[in-house]
Scaffold this active site. Structure first.
Site, short mmCIF file in Angstrom:
data_model
loop_
_atom_site.label_atom_id
_atom_site.label_comp_id
_atom_site.label_asym_id
_atom_site.label_seq_id
_atom_site.Cartn_x
_atom_site.Cartn_y
_atom_site.Cartn_z
CE LYS A 110 1.82 -4.91 7.18
NZ LYS A 110 2.33 -3.63 6.60
CB SER A 116 5.53 -0.98 5.46
OG SER A 116 5.84 -0.15 6.54
CB SER A 146 4.68 -2.45 9.22
OG SER A 146 3.86 -2.17 8.08
#
Length: 468
Positions: free
Chosen positions: A67, A168, A144
């Protein structure tokens, strides 16, 4: 690899071809912000070591997607925002360093909800457009860490790293038929991860199988001198989380939190999947306890005052970048307007909040409420002799991209983040036979081995996951 059938170069080439074919073309999953231009160079180096009998660790030659709020030396860390698009951190995040030391190849960096600020969709100002769910590209990936989840679900790499402040890791995992774990606060380091709220921030793995996630977890869990909270892990970290896979679960007791999936507040297809998952767990020999009530759950959560930690934590992160940082404060980023418009009011509100969250008048009250929630959950588990709690991650299927009004039924933020207790998301099938759904197992602090044990037993019996 042991049989000589594949090597790191073969894997990198294959995954890069999949990214080329499916991420911006074809179904346009739109999950990858950038590909590491040195991934093949790393693969060649690792293969040369392997040919000489040198293996760096359990991730030797394994391509990973990270990420884009993890610092990776040599690559920009944007946090999904244009303001940091060309921000090159001086060091690897601790979890990234651990994975590299174990032989991993950082193949690419994935899209995220900008500033890791949304658990419901994945859109940033760095990558135009939303990331899409590989199981139905009209649907959201959640957030997210939705870009990481979409990448791994679409087989763009072997495993991925996400972060979880509210939901997330577990939310995107459930929406894309993945396993994802949020560890006990203090078992995994936050060093080098762009922060949202350090009282809740956790980094962790997401994968297509429990075993994949456990392999990565063995590599990343443990003490980091640069993150003081990880001192809690000393003497309680398991020597091997993989060793829990395959152990019998016949003596385990799991409490069903029915108050988190009331029929009239749940999609009927997701509800049926959850009821089936409970029955399927019982066929493993697990005692499923229905009489679980978590007193004051809603009132304790609602009574907490919203106190933003973003300004203090973000300014601290920017300072860690040194002289290369284009911006040195959240205020400068707000003034730059180099971020997605949907964030404007959130960023301004964070900037207007107190400089030091601990000095807010309600900080002490919030901490007392968190402790009360921990005590209530622990007391219930102790009174019923429970090893874990189970509940659905979402009580509704993935929403259509752009739908911010439809029911979302998210449970991830209610138990694990405010308590700091660990929770693992596990695929439980497909609502309407097409939309992934998952449940969570929540355990006591540092009971990750037990959570892996239960999740693996269920996964191996049901084999729910199918490729999109």
């Amino acid at each position: 690899m042991n049989k000589g059938e594949v090597n790191a170069q073969y894997l990198v080439e294959g995954y890069l071809k999949r990214i080329e074919a499916y991420d911006k073309k074809g179904p346009s999953i739109n999950s990858v912000i950038l590909v590491n231009p040195k991934a093949m160079e790393r693969a060649i180096y690792l293969d040369s070591l392997y040919s000489r009998g040198v293996i760096l660790g359990p991730l030797h030659g394994i391509p990973i997607i990270v990420k884009d709020n993890y610092d990776v030396k040599g690559l920009p860390t944007s946090n999904g925002t244009l303001a940091l698009k060309d921000s090159y951190p001086p060091n690897d995040a601790f979890l990234v360093k651990q994975m590299k030391d174990a032989g991993a190849i950082i193949l690419a960096k994935s899209n995220l909800a900008e500033f890791a600020s949304s658990g419901y969709f994945t859109v940033s100002s760095v990558l135009p457009g939303y990331s899409r769910n590989p199981y139905d590209t009209r649907r959201t990936t959640a957030g997210s860490s939705g870009g990481t989840a979409a990448s791994i679900a679409a087989s763009f790499a072997v495993v991925g790293l996400g972060t979880d402040t509210g939901s997330s890791i577990r939310g995107p995992s459930s929406h894309q038929a993945l396993v994802g774990i949020r560890s006990t606060m203090g078992l995994t380091s936050r060093d080098g991860i762009v922060p949202l709220a350090l009282t809740n921030d956790i980094g962790g793995p997401m994968g297509r199988t429990v075993e994949d996630v456990a392999i990565v977890f063995d590599v990343i869990a443990g003490y980091d001198s640069t993150d003081v909270v990880t001192a809690k892990s000393i003497n309680v970290k398991e020597e091997s989380y993989q060793s829990f896979l395959g152990r019998s679960v016949v003596d385990k007791r799991v409490g069903v939190v029915h108050q988190l999936f009331i029929p009239e507040e749940s999609d009927s297809s997701v509800y049926r999947l959850m009821i089936k998952a409970i029955k399927d767990m019982s066929t493993l020999g697990v005692t499923m306890v229905d009489s679980v009530k978590l007193p004051h759950l809603d009132s304790l959560n609602k009574a907490r005052t919203a106190i933003s930690e973003l300004k203090r934590d973000y300014n601290g992160y920017l300072a860690s970048l040194g002289d290369s940082a284009k911006y040195t404060s959240l205020q400068e980023i707000i003034e730059s307007k180099e971020y997605h418009p949907y964030l404007k009011s959130n960023l301004q509100n964070a900037q207007a909040d107190v400089d030091i969250p601990e000095e807010h008048n309600d900080w002490g009250k919030n901490q007392e409420l968190r402790q009360a929630l921990r005590d209530h959950i622990t007391n219930v588990m102790d009174s019923l002799n429970l090893d874990a709690l189970i509940y659905p991650t979402f009580t509704y299927p993935p929403r259509l991209i752009g739908d911010l009004n439809g029911p979302r039924g998210a449970n991830s933020i209610k138990l694990s983040p405010p308590t700091g207790f660990p929770a693992i998301a596990v695929p439980m099938g497909y609502s309407y036979d097409k939309y992934p759904a998952g449940f969570q197992l929540l355990g006591r602090p540092f009971s990750e081995g037990l959570l892996f044990q239960l999740a693996y037993a269920y996964e191996q019996k049901m084999k729910n996951r199918r490729a999109p």
